[in-house]
Scaffold this active site. Structure first.
Site, PDB file in Angstrom:
ATOM      1  N   ILE A  34       0.784  -1.032   0.022  1.00 18.06           N
ATOM      2  CA  ILE A  34       0.088   0.129  -0.332  1.00 18.06           C
ATOM      3  C   ILE A  34       0.554   0.588  -0.146  1.00 18.06           C
ATOM      4  CG2 ILE A  34      -0.543   0.154   2.596  1.00 18.06           C
ATOM      5  CD1 ILE A  34      -3.481   0.767   1.928  1.00 18.06           C
ATOM      6  N   ASN A  91      10.899  -8.543   7.586  1.00 21.37           N
ATOM      7  CA  ASN A  91      11.344  -8.568   8.800  1.00 21.37           C
ATOM      8  C   ASN A  91      10.964  -9.371  10.303  1.00 21.37           C
ATOM      9  OD1 ASN A  91      12.775  -6.038   7.958  1.00 21.37           O
ATOM     10  ND2 ASN A  91      11.029  -5.165   7.471  1.00 21.37           N
ATOM     11  N   GLU A  99       5.666  -4.399  11.377  1.00 21.36           N
ATOM     12  CA  GLU A  99       4.825  -4.119  11.054  1.00 21.36           C
ATOM     13  C   GLU A  99       3.599  -4.809  11.722  1.00 21.36           C
ATOM     14  OE1 GLU A  99       4.347  -0.927   8.247  1.00 21.36           O
ATOM     15  OE2 GLU A  99       5.877   0.153   8.852  1.00 21.36           O
ATOM     16  N   VAL A 100       3.517  -6.072  10.446  1.00 21.13           N
ATOM     17  CA  VAL A 100       2.930  -6.864  10.319  1.00 21.13           C
ATOM     18  C   VAL A 100       2.748  -8.217  11.042  1.00 21.13           C
ATOM     19  CG1 VAL A 100       0.527  -7.741   8.888  1.00 21.13           C
ATOM     20  CG2 VAL A 100       2.063  -5.422   8.496  1.00 21.13           C
ATOM     21  N   HIS A 104       5.266 -11.878   5.346  1.00 19.70           N
ATOM     22  CA  HIS A 104       5.717 -11.840   4.541  1.00 19.70           C
ATOM     23  C   HIS A 104       6.711 -11.690   3.994  1.00 19.70           C
ATOM     24  CE1 HIS A 104       5.003  -7.825   7.188  1.00 19.70           C
ATOM     25  NE2 HIS A 104       5.591  -7.822   6.535  1.00 19.70           N
ATOM     26  N   HIS A 106       9.011  -9.546   1.445  1.00 17.04           N
ATOM     27  CA  HIS A 106       8.596  -7.938  -0.019  1.00 17.04           C
ATOM     28  C   HIS A 106       9.169  -8.469  -1.116  1.00 17.04           C
ATOM     29  CE1 HIS A 106       7.215  -5.037   3.364  1.00 17.04           C
ATOM     30  NE2 HIS A 106       8.101  -5.499   4.316  1.00 17.04           N
TER      31      HIS A 106
HETATM   32  P1  5GP Z   1       7.146  -4.785   7.414  1.00 21.54           P
HETATM   33  O1  5GP Z   1       7.991  -3.650   8.362  1.00 21.54           O
HETATM   34  O2  5GP Z   1       5.860  -5.401   8.721  1.00 21.54           O
HETATM   35  O3  5GP Z   1       8.165  -5.683   6.784  1.00 21.54           O
HETATM   36  O4  5GP Z   1       5.943  -4.262   6.671  1.00 21.54           O
HETATM   37  C1  5GP Z   1       5.118  -4.191   6.551  1.00 21.54           C
HETATM   38  C2  5GP Z   1       4.065  -4.073   5.000  1.00 21.54           C
HETATM   39  O5  5GP Z   1       2.819  -3.586   5.435  1.00 21.54           O
HETATM   40  C3  5GP Z   1       4.549  -2.299   4.712  1.00 21.54           C
HETATM   41  O6  5GP Z   1       5.521  -2.251   4.024  1.00 21.54           O
HETATM   42  C4  5GP Z   1       3.633  -1.492   4.861  1.00 21.54           C
HETATM   43  O7  5GP Z   1       3.078  -0.323   3.591  1.00 21.54           O
HETATM   44  C5  5GP Z   1       2.273  -2.355   4.504  1.00 21.54           C
HETATM   45  N1  5GP Z   1       1.120  -2.898   4.617  1.00 21.54           N
HETATM   46  C6  5GP Z   1       0.181  -2.156   5.388  1.00 21.54           C
HETATM   47  N2  5GP Z   1      -1.270  -2.853   6.061  1.00 21.54           N
HETATM   48  C7  5GP Z   1      -1.458  -2.797   5.014  1.00 21.54           C
HETATM   49  C8  5GP Z   1      -2.119  -2.738   3.867  1.00 21.54           C
HETATM   50  O8  5GP Z   1      -3.181  -2.622   4.540  1.00 21.54           O
HETATM   51  N3  5GP Z   1      -2.545  -3.505   2.430  1.00 21.54           N
HETATM   52  C9  5GP Z   1      -1.139  -3.260   1.520  1.00 21.54           C
HETATM   53  N4  5GP Z   1      -1.145  -4.101   0.596  1.00 21.54           N
HETATM   54  N5  5GP Z   1       0.264  -3.665   2.737  1.00 21.54           N
HETATM   55  C10 5GP Z   1      -0.163  -2.935   3.793  1.00 21.54           C
END
Ligand code: 5GP
Length: 122
Positions: A34, A91, A99-100, A104, A106
């Protein structure tokens, strides 16, 4: 950390929240980030409930692991970044600023990724 089934990617998997899907099979779902950090920034997530790679590598079946990794490679080829190059990143936990809390990967591409990590004091 126990899996939180209210995390945003769990909601995307259940279809409760929309995503810009690029690929789906029995093991994985892939969609555009997003908040893209590169012209190609796709997230690939496993269908199973895994917090991070730590959890996944410990508990997922061989079939889930193989299916997920094959999906990552497939998505990169489908996105057309396999020849120019791409970076994958996953991560895990606090120090990596995850964050999530659903695994996942990337996929970043279609630009020069420069150095592997931002320079910071070790
Ligand atoms: P992390 O820091 O957990 O590796 O990355 C989480 C990623 O999820 C971030 O790059 C963020 O932009 C993406 N993200 C968070 N919420 C959403 C969402 O609702 N939809 C999509 N498509 N990406 C999201």
């Amino acid at each position: 950390m126990p899996y939180d089934d209210q995390n945003i990617f769990a909601k995307i998997l259940r279809g409760e929240i929309p995503c810009n899907k690029v690929y789906e099979d029995d093991f994985a779902l892939a969609f555009h980030d997003i908040n893209p950090l590169a012209p190609c920034h796709v997230l690939v997530i496993p269908k199973g409930a895994y917090v991070s790679l730590d959890d996944f590598s410990d508990k997922a079946t061989d079939a889930e692991i193989a299916g997920f990794i094959r999906a990552v490679g497939h998505v990169a080829r489908e996105q057309g970044v396999h020849e120019s190059g791409y970076r994958i990143l996953a991560n895990h936990g606090r120090d990596a600023h995850q964050e999530v809390p659903h695994l996942h990967i990337h996929i970043f591409g279609k630009r020069d990724m420069k150095g592997m990590l931002a320079k910071a004091p070790a």
